[in-house]
Structure formats: structure tokens, C-alpha cells
Design an enzyme around this catalytic site. Structure first.
Site, PDB file in Angstrom:
ATOM      1  N   GLU A   1      17.607   2.552  -2.898  1.00  0.00           N
ATOM      2  CA  GLU A   1      17.194   1.304  -3.332  1.00  0.00           C
ATOM      3  C   GLU A   1      16.666   1.295  -4.919  1.00  0.00           C
ATOM      4  OE1 GLU A   1      16.444  -1.548  -1.796  1.00  0.00           O
ATOM      5  OE2 GLU A   1      16.560  -0.880   0.457  1.00  0.00           O
TER       6      GLU A   1
ATOM      7  N   ASP B   1       9.594   0.741   4.610  1.00  0.00           N
ATOM      8  CA  ASP B   1      10.788   0.075   5.431  1.00  0.00           C
ATOM      9  C   ASP B   1      11.666   0.992   6.057  1.00  0.00           C
ATOM     10  OD1 ASP B   1       9.828  -2.091   3.877  1.00  0.00           O
ATOM     11  OD2 ASP B   1      11.363  -2.147   2.750  1.00  0.00           O
TER      12      ASP B   1
ATOM     13  N   THR C   1       1.007  -1.169  -0.076  1.00  0.00           N
ATOM     14  CA  THR C   1      -0.174  -0.046   0.111  1.00  0.00           C
ATOM     15  C   THR C   1       0.791   1.200  -0.091  1.00  0.00           C
ATOM     16  OG1 THR C   1      -0.016  -0.223   2.382  1.00  0.00           O
ATOM     17  CG2 THR C   1      -2.149  -0.947   1.200  1.00  0.00           C
TER      18      THR C   1
ATOM     19  N   GLY D   1      17.569 -11.295   3.548  1.00  0.00           N
ATOM     20  CA  GLY D   1      16.550 -11.920   2.545  1.00  0.00           C
ATOM     21  C   GLY D   1      15.341 -12.656   3.244  1.00  0.00           C
TER      22      GLY D   1
ATOM     23  N   TYR E   1       8.826  -7.305  -7.916  1.00  0.00           N
ATOM     24  CA  TYR E   1       8.192  -6.302  -7.226  1.00  0.00           C
ATOM     25  C   TYR E   1       7.866  -5.398  -8.157  1.00  0.00           C
ATOM     26  CZ  TYR E   1       7.922  -2.802  -3.525  1.00  0.00           C
ATOM     27  OH  TYR E   1       7.233  -1.410  -2.857  1.00  0.00           O
TER      28      TYR E   1
ATOM     29  N   GLY F   1      12.859 -10.657   4.507  1.00  0.00           N
ATOM     30  CA  GLY F   1      11.779  -9.729   4.511  1.00  0.00           C
ATOM     31  C   GLY F   1      11.480  -9.110   5.804  1.00  0.00           C
ATOM     32  N   LEU F   2      12.700  -8.863   6.637  1.00  0.00           N
ATOM     33  CA  LEU F   2      12.684  -7.907   7.760  1.00  0.00           C
ATOM     34  C   LEU F   2      13.350  -6.590   7.367  1.00  0.00           C
ATOM     35  CD1 LEU F   2      13.592 -10.772  10.449  1.00  0.00           C
ATOM     36  CD2 LEU F   2      10.955  -9.154   9.869  1.00  0.00           C
ATOM     37  N   SER F   3      13.743  -6.398   6.074  1.00  0.00           N
ATOM     38  CA  SER F   3      14.163  -5.108   5.724  1.00  0.00           C
ATOM     39  C   SER F   3      15.716  -4.760   6.180  1.00  0.00           C
ATOM     40  CB  SER F   3      13.266  -3.855   5.870  1.00  0.00           C
ATOM     41  OG  SER F   3      12.322  -3.852   5.227  1.00  0.00           O
TER      42      SER F   3
ATOM     43  N   SER G   1      18.031  -4.099   4.240  1.00  0.00           N
ATOM     44  CA  SER G   1      18.415  -3.309   3.246  1.00  0.00           C
ATOM     45  C   SER G   1      18.315  -1.823   4.025  1.00  0.00           C
ATOM     46  CB  SER G   1      18.480  -3.558   2.032  1.00  0.00           C
ATOM     47  OG  SER G   1      16.876  -3.467   1.783  1.00  0.00           O
TER      48      SER G   1
HETATM   49  C1  GLA Z   1       9.038  -4.088   0.666  1.00  0.00           C
HETATM   50  C2  GLA Z   1       9.258  -2.747   0.094  1.00  0.00           C
HETATM   51  C3  GLA Z   1       8.163  -1.776   0.674  1.00  0.00           C
HETATM   52  C4  GLA Z   1       6.746  -2.067   0.639  1.00  0.00           C
HETATM   53  C5  GLA Z   1       6.573  -3.688   1.101  1.00  0.00           C
HETATM   54  C6  GLA Z   1       5.334  -4.248   0.723  1.00  0.00           C
HETATM   55  O1  GLA Z   1       9.327  -4.233   1.943  1.00  0.00           O
HETATM   56  O2  GLA Z   1      10.545  -2.284   0.438  1.00  0.00           O
HETATM   57  O3  GLA Z   1       8.486  -0.462   0.073  1.00  0.00           O
HETATM   58  O4  GLA Z   1       6.229  -2.000  -0.605  1.00  0.00           O
HETATM   59  O5  GLA Z   1       7.585  -4.407   0.468  1.00  0.00           O
HETATM   60  O6  GLA Z   1       4.337  -3.570   1.277  1.00  0.00           O
END
Ligand code: GLA
Length: 389
Positions: free
Chosen positions: A163, A175, A39, A125, A224, A127-129, A131
Site C-alpha cells: 500500500e 486491514d 488508531t 471503494g 489519509y 471502506g471494506l478493504s 485492497s
Molecule cells: C484504513 C487504513 C487502516 C486504518 C483505517 C482507519 O482502513 O488502511 O490502516 O488506519 O483506515 O482506522
């Protein structure tokens, strides 16, 4: 609370490598996305939290314009000149720092290079950001080192641009904002149109589990960016057919989607339904959270995952298996994929008293299906990024 063991380890490694103490140290946590998937770039709403796993960045000034950057986990150094900050195709971890440095340099030119090292405990990798955490701790540390001060949203945008331009992922701002704005025990609710964020109390009756499936996280492989392009295509369509301004999918209701989706290719219409539905779920979730209705909030998390699985198609077999298993475990209130999708982690809402039994049950259910357990950790919403020294 930063992880003191990781912090001390970084300082030890820094001294051993550069032969001196760093002048500055900053820390930035990873994040979980709790509700509101894809979103952010559709200018909608997200509930997220900074977490108790993060990355430290230590740096000192150099006398020349040479920049020396060490990945503390690999103890690998790369060097580049301040005048030539270019993305690298090898050792791509450096690109997050380079992109952030380039963004800061656009605000005020640094006078010299730096000796920098980063080290943390966010599983890569997953999914916890990791980066965004790297961008934000590098941004805070280098900003402090060079006396370049930027506000929260500007720093988040610098990370986002890193990014886009240096890592090839056209991500939103979620993130970076989550890493900066987190508060202990609280969720962050962000409106990504105004980029205004507020916190919401989670209460003592809830915590999160993160189930890292280790399935491949394919954000920079273009998946993505393709989803984002579909959302933008749909927004352009709704802007033509609706009689009110549509700048992004945030401006389209589910009722309008149902009536006016017919001229869109089916896949594009389905993609659009996901963020539109997610916005409605986040707003509903805010009401439920304010009333302390955690089961109601958790049910929205299950709906969110189903929408990812069926409409947005950013889930995968491993994530679906964790969510299905979670639905059968007593005490679990909700579960969904967190972040971009295509692998990574599932975030599970659970009462703290059930966290341990639910963790074991999830790992066992995963092992029974895939022959190896997923890694389950208890996540506590934690304070956001900051300069430590
Ligand atoms: C990744 C992207 C975010 C966001 C999510 C999905 O984490 O870096 O900006 O779009 O996916 O909500």
C-alpha cells in the site's frame, strides 16, 4: 464459509482464460472496523472483524519469468516480468498484487512467473478493504505456489508495504491483520504496538449491517496521509512536553491532551484527540463486551462517529446522514463510519431480529435525503484468509 458461487465462477473464468486449472487458490475476506478509528498507525487498539465478503486468487507457475495477472471482474490482463515489478499508473489494481509479490520476493526469490487471476465480491471503494483482501489472498496464493512461507504479521506487513510503496497510501496494519486473523462470530481486538491480536465473542444477540453510501473513498488522494502526518506532529509535540516517553499518540491520555494541547495548532490538537479518545473507547468497549453489555458498546460506536465528525473531520454528509438515521431506528445499538473515512460505509450494530427492518429503514431514510438508497448488507464476522487448494 467462503462464497461458493464466487469461488466456482473464478475457477470457470480461470480455466476459460488460461486453459488449465490453477495449481493454488487462496481466499481473503474484507473487514469491518468496529471501534478504534485511525488508531492502528498511532500504535493503539482496534476492534475489527473479517467479513463474509472476500476475494479469491488462483495461480499456477509459468515456465518463463513472465507474470500474467487477470482482474476477473473486468477480464483484463496485464503482464510484467518477475525481474521488473514496478507500480503502474494505469490499471492500478495490479499494484496491490505487484507490491505483495515484491514483498514475498524479498523473503525468497521466486523461480518463475505465474498465471494469476483474482475475483471476489467486496464492493470496491466501500471502506471494506478490498485492497487488503487482494494483497492477502495474493500473498497466500503466491507464497504457496513458490514455497515462501511467512507468518501472519510478516504477511500483513508485506501487504502494508505494498500500500505504501505501490499504491501511495501510508496506511496502518489494521486491514491486513483483520483479514488474516478473523474468526467466525468473533471480533478481533488488536494491540498495534505489539501487533498482538485476540478474539472476543460477539454473542448471538448482535450482528452488523454495512451501509455502503457509494460516496467517494479518497484514501489515496492524500487525505489519509495528511491525517496521519497531523497525528505524528502531535505525538512529537507531546513527546517534548510530557515527562514520560511518548513514541506515538497511544502514549498520551485524554487528560494529558487537555492540559498540554495548547501549543498545538487547533486543527492538529483536534486530530490528536480522536485516536486518543478511540483508544479509551476500545478499552472500555472490551470491558462492556465481556459483560455482554451490547447497548453500552453500541453507545461507544456512536461516540466514535461523533469524534470522527467533529475532531478528525474524516466523515462526510452521507456517512453522517446514515448515522443520524440509525440513531432513530428501534433496535439499532450503535453506528459509525468504518475505515479511513471520507465516504464508504457505515457499520451498524443491531440485534439480528431487527436486522431486516433496520436495513429497510436505513435505505429509505437515505433515499429520502439523497434521492437514491444506500446499499445495506448483513455482515457476519467470518473466518480469516486461508489457502483453499
Ligand atoms: C484504513 C487504513 C487502516 C486504518 C483505517 C482507519 O482502513 O488502511 O490502516 O488506519 O483506515 O482506522
Amino acid at each position: 464459509m467462503v462464497n461458493e458461487t464466487v469461488h466456482k465462477e473464478l475457477l470457470k473464468k480461470y480455466r476459460a482464460h488460461f486453459g488449465r486449472d490453477p495449481e493454488v487458490v487462496a481466499y481473503a475476506p474484507g473487514r469491518i472496523e468496529v471501534l478504534g478509528n485511525h488508531t492502528d498507525y498511532n500504535e493503539g487498539f482496534v476492534f475489527s472483524a473479517a467479513i463474509n465478503f472476500g476475494t479469491f486468487f488462483a495461480a499456477s507457475k509459468c515456465e518463463t519469468t513472465g507474470c500474467h495477472l487477470v482482474a476477473g471482474d473486468l477480464m483484463k490482463e496485464v503482464s510484467f516480468d518477475l525481474q521488473h515489478i514496478e507500480a503502474s499508473k494505469t490499471d492500478t489494481w495490479q499494484n496491490y498484487v505487484k507490491g505483495t509479490l515484491a514483498g514475498l520476493a524479498g523473503v525468497k526469490a521466486p523461480s518463475c512467473g505465474f498465471d494469476g487471476m483474482f475475483f471476489g465480491n467486496i464492493p470496491l471503494g466501500s471502506g471494506l478493504s478490498s485492497s487488503a483482501a487482494l494483497e492477502m489472498c495474493a500473498g497466500l496464493a503466491l507464497g504457496q505456489l513458490y514455497g515462501i512461507s511467512v507468518d501472519t504479521v510478516t504477511l500483513a506487513k508485506i501487504g502494508q508495504k505494498a500500500e505504501h510503496d505501490y499504491a501511495g497510501c501510508n496506511c496502518g496494519l489494521l486491514d491486513q491483520i483483520s483479514s488474516l486473523a478473523g474468526q467466525a462470530g468473533k471480533l478481533v481486538k488488536t494491540d498495534f504496538r505489539s501487533v498482538a491480536f485476540e478474539t472476543a465473542e460477539l454473542g448471538a444477540d448482535a450482528c452488523f449491517l454495512m451501509c455502503n453510501t457509494h460516496a467517494k473513498h479518497a484514501l489515496v488522494d492524500g487525505a489519509y496521509n495528511k491525517l496521519r502526518a497531523s497525528c505524528e506532529q502531535a505525538a512529537a509535540h507531546f513527546a517534548k512536553v510530557l515527562r514520560h516517553p511518548v513514541k506515538a499518540l497511544r502514549d498520551v491520555s485524554m487528560a494529558e491532551w487537555a492540559i498540554y494541547k495548547r501549543d498545538l495548532p487547533e486543527a492538529v490538537a483536534n486530530r490528536a484527540a480522536h485516536p486518543i479518545g478511540e483508544d479509551e473507547r476500545v478499552l472500555k468497549g472490551a470491558e462492556l463486551l465481556a459483560k455482554g453489555d451490547l447497548p453500552g458498546f453500541g453507545a461507544l460506536m456512536f461516540d466514535s462517529h461523533e469524534s470522527s465528525r467533529v475532531l478528525f473531520e474524516n466523515s462526510c454528509e452521507e456517512l453522517d446522514a446514515v448515522v443520524d438515521a440509525a440513531k432513530k431506528i428501534p433496535g439499532v445499538l450503535g453506528a459509525r463510519l468504518s475505515g479511513g473515512g471520507f465516504g464508504g460505509s457505515v457499520v451498524v450494530l443491531v440485534h439480528p431480529r431487527d436486522a431486516e427492518t433496520a436495513s429497510i429503514a436505513l435505505a429509505n431514510a437515505y433515499a429520502a435525503k439523497f434521492g437514491k438508497p444506500c446499499d445495506v448488507s448483513v455482515i457476519k464476522p467470518a473466518a480469516g484468509a486461508r489457502v483453499l487448494k
